[in-house]
Design a protein around this motif. Structure first.
Motif, PDB file in Angstrom:
ATOM      1  N   LYS A  98      26.977  51.995  32.061  1.00 53.08           N
ATOM      2  CA  LYS A  98      26.744  50.610  32.441  1.00 53.08           C
ATOM      3  C   LYS A  98      25.936  49.889  31.360  1.00 53.08           C
ATOM      4  O   LYS A  98      26.217  48.737  31.017  1.00 53.08           O
ATOM      5  N   ALA A  99      24.962  50.577  30.794  1.00 47.28           N
ATOM      6  CA  ALA A  99      24.153  49.986  29.728  1.00 47.28           C
ATOM      7  C   ALA A  99      25.016  49.636  28.515  1.00 47.28           C
ATOM      8  O   ALA A  99      24.838  48.577  27.905  1.00 47.28           O
ATOM      9  N   LEU A 100      25.962  50.509  28.167  1.00 44.28           N
ATOM     10  CA  LEU A 100      26.856  50.228  27.044  1.00 44.28           C
ATOM     11  C   LEU A 100      27.732  49.008  27.315  1.00 44.28           C
ATOM     12  O   LEU A 100      27.912  48.155  26.448  1.00 44.28           O
ATOM     13  N   ILE A 101      28.267  48.921  28.518  1.00 43.01           N
ATOM     14  CA  ILE A 101      29.115  47.775  28.850  1.00 43.01           C
ATOM     15  C   ILE A 101      28.289  46.493  28.865  1.00 43.01           C
ATOM     16  O   ILE A 101      28.731  45.450  28.376  1.00 43.01           O
ATOM     17  N   LYS A 102      27.085  46.563  29.398  1.00 44.87           N
ATOM     18  CA  LYS A 102      26.203  45.392  29.368  1.00 44.87           C
ATOM     19  C   LYS A 102      25.891  44.990  27.934  1.00 44.87           C
ATOM     20  O   LYS A 102      25.850  43.802  27.606  1.00 44.87           O
ATOM     21  N   LEU A 116      35.650  40.005  27.722  1.00 44.83           N
ATOM     22  CA  LEU A 116      35.518  41.433  27.395  1.00 44.83           C
ATOM     23  C   LEU A 116      36.534  42.137  28.276  1.00 44.83           C
ATOM     24  O   LEU A 116      36.556  41.924  29.492  1.00 44.83           O
ATOM     25  N   GLU A 117      37.383  42.931  27.655  1.00 41.43           N
ATOM     26  CA  GLU A 117      38.418  43.605  28.444  1.00 41.43           C
ATOM     27  C   GLU A 117      38.690  44.995  27.915  1.00 41.43           C
ATOM     28  O   GLU A 117      38.318  45.342  26.795  1.00 41.43           O
ATOM     29  N   TRP A 118      39.338  45.807  28.764  1.00 43.05           N
ATOM     30  CA  TRP A 118      39.663  47.183  28.422  1.00 43.05           C
ATOM     31  C   TRP A 118      40.744  47.670  29.361  1.00 43.05           C
ATOM     32  O   TRP A 118      41.098  46.992  30.322  1.00 43.05           O
ATOM     33  N   SER A 119      41.262  48.848  29.087  1.00 44.51           N
ATOM     34  CA  SER A 119      42.253  49.496  29.943  1.00 44.51           C
ATOM     35  C   SER A 119      41.627  50.748  30.556  1.00 44.51           C
ATOM     36  O   SER A 119      40.697  51.319  29.994  1.00 44.51           O
ATOM     37  N   CYS A 120      42.167  51.137  31.690  1.00 43.49           N
ATOM     38  CA  CYS A 120      41.684  52.342  32.364  1.00 43.49           C
ATOM     39  C   CYS A 120      42.887  53.085  32.938  1.00 43.49           C
ATOM     40  O   CYS A 120      43.802  52.459  33.480  1.00 43.49           O
ATOM     41  N   TRP A 123      44.731  57.068  37.219  1.00 44.78           N
ATOM     42  CA  TRP A 123      44.204  58.178  38.018  1.00 44.78           C
ATOM     43  C   TRP A 123      42.682  58.257  38.009  1.00 44.78           C
ATOM     44  O   TRP A 123      42.077  58.969  38.802  1.00 44.78           O
ATOM     45  N   ASN A 124      42.042  57.489  37.153  1.00 46.02           N
ATOM     46  CA  ASN A 124      40.593  57.591  36.960  1.00 46.02           C
ATOM     47  C   ASN A 124      39.853  56.706  37.977  1.00 46.02           C
ATOM     48  O   ASN A 124      39.223  55.713  37.626  1.00 46.02           O
ATOM     49  N   THR A 125      39.941  57.092  39.248  1.00 46.03           N
ATOM     50  CA  THR A 125      39.385  56.273  40.320  1.00 46.03           C
ATOM     51  C   THR A 125      37.871  56.108  40.214  1.00 46.03           C
ATOM     52  O   THR A 125      37.343  55.045  40.545  1.00 46.03           O
ATOM     53  N   LYS A 126      37.178  57.103  39.717  1.00 45.22           N
ATOM     54  CA  LYS A 126      35.725  56.993  39.569  1.00 45.22           C
ATOM     55  C   LYS A 126      35.370  55.865  38.594  1.00 45.22           C
ATOM     56  O   LYS A 126      34.482  55.051  38.867  1.00 45.22           O
ATOM     57  N   SER A 127      36.083  55.802  37.468  1.00 47.48           N
ATOM     58  CA  SER A 127      35.840  54.736  36.495  1.00 47.48           C
ATOM     59  C   SER A 127      36.272  53.382  37.041  1.00 47.48           C
ATOM     60  O   SER A 127      35.584  52.380  36.831  1.00 47.48           O
ATOM     61  N   SER A 133      32.525  47.601  40.290  1.00 44.84           N
ATOM     62  CA  SER A 133      31.155  47.345  40.748  1.00 44.84           C
ATOM     63  C   SER A 133      30.409  46.394  39.816  1.00 44.84           C
ATOM     64  O   SER A 133      29.411  45.790  40.211  1.00 44.84           O
ATOM     65  N   MET A 134      30.894  46.256  38.596  1.00 47.33           N
ATOM     66  CA  MET A 134      30.272  45.356  37.624  1.00 47.33           C
ATOM     67  C   MET A 134      30.989  44.008  37.541  1.00 47.33           C
ATOM     68  O   MET A 134      30.711  43.215  36.654  1.00 47.33           O
ATOM     69  N   GLY A 135      31.937  43.779  38.430  1.00 42.68           N
ATOM     70  CA  GLY A 135      32.637  42.502  38.452  1.00 42.68           C
ATOM     71  C   GLY A 135      33.949  42.481  37.689  1.00 42.68           C
ATOM     72  O   GLY A 135      34.590  41.428  37.605  1.00 42.68           O
ATOM     73  N   ALA A 136      34.364  43.611  37.125  1.00 47.84           N
ATOM     74  CA  ALA A 136      35.646  43.665  36.411  1.00 47.84           C
ATOM     75  C   ALA A 136      36.797  43.584  37.408  1.00 47.84           C
ATOM     76  O   ALA A 136      36.719  44.132  38.509  1.00 47.84           O
TER      77      ALA A 136
END
Length: 157
Positions: A98-102, A116-120, A123-127, A133-136
């Motif tokens: 979270k600190a890195l994304i902030k 700011l965008e990215w792909s996930c 299957w990575n439900t935890k991520s 949770s951070m508004g993405a």
């Protein structure tokens, strides 16, 4: 734990490659990694096509974010695309991801970027839960397309 950040330097190519491989193991994609220290030096530090920030815990690099600028014609300004985000397993759960994304959000705002965008991986439900949770918000109506290897060479003819 004392958390700090530092931008990678050319001498860090081996450390970047280490983290790239660790991320690939986590994503079950290690067989796709063909990057070398030399290619990282060339593309990140000589051609300046990407940037890397390390997150440090008590002075030790324990994670990284690799990112680059993209451009939105709709916004008429650059954005930041986060290619890789990784924190070593023993340091997960301490807020470093979270600190890195902030930190990247702060860089985007400082540089006047529009997003700011990215792909996930699906299957990575935890991520996915972490990002939400951070508004993405997922861009469900968009599908990423990719041309690589022989198909890219054929396309270029």
């Amino acid at each position: 734990m004392d958390i700090t950040y530092r931008y990678a330097e050319k001498k860090d190519a081996g450390l970047i490659l280490y983290f790239v491989r660790e991320l690939a193991v986590y994503e079950k994609l290690l067989d796709e990694v063909v990057a070398t220290e030399e290619s990282i030096e060339e593309w990140i530090f000589e051609k300046k096509k990407a940037e890397v920030i390390f997150v440090q815990a008590d002075g030790k690099e324990v994670g990284y974010a690799l990112f680059f600028h993209n451009f939105s014609t709709f916004l008429g300004r650059a954005g930041i695309y986060l290619e890789d985000l990784y924190v070593t397993p023993e340091y997960r759960g301490h807020g470093l991801g979270k600190a890195l994304i902030k930190k990247l959000g702060s860089i985007a705002v400082e540089r006047g970027c529009g997003r700011l965008e990215w792909s996930c991986l699906d299957w990575n439900t935890k991520s996915i839960e972490f990002y939400r949770s951070m508004g993405a918000k997922p861009m469900d109506e968009w599908t990423v397309y990719r041309v690589t290897g022989d198909a890219l060479n054929e396309l270029a003819k």
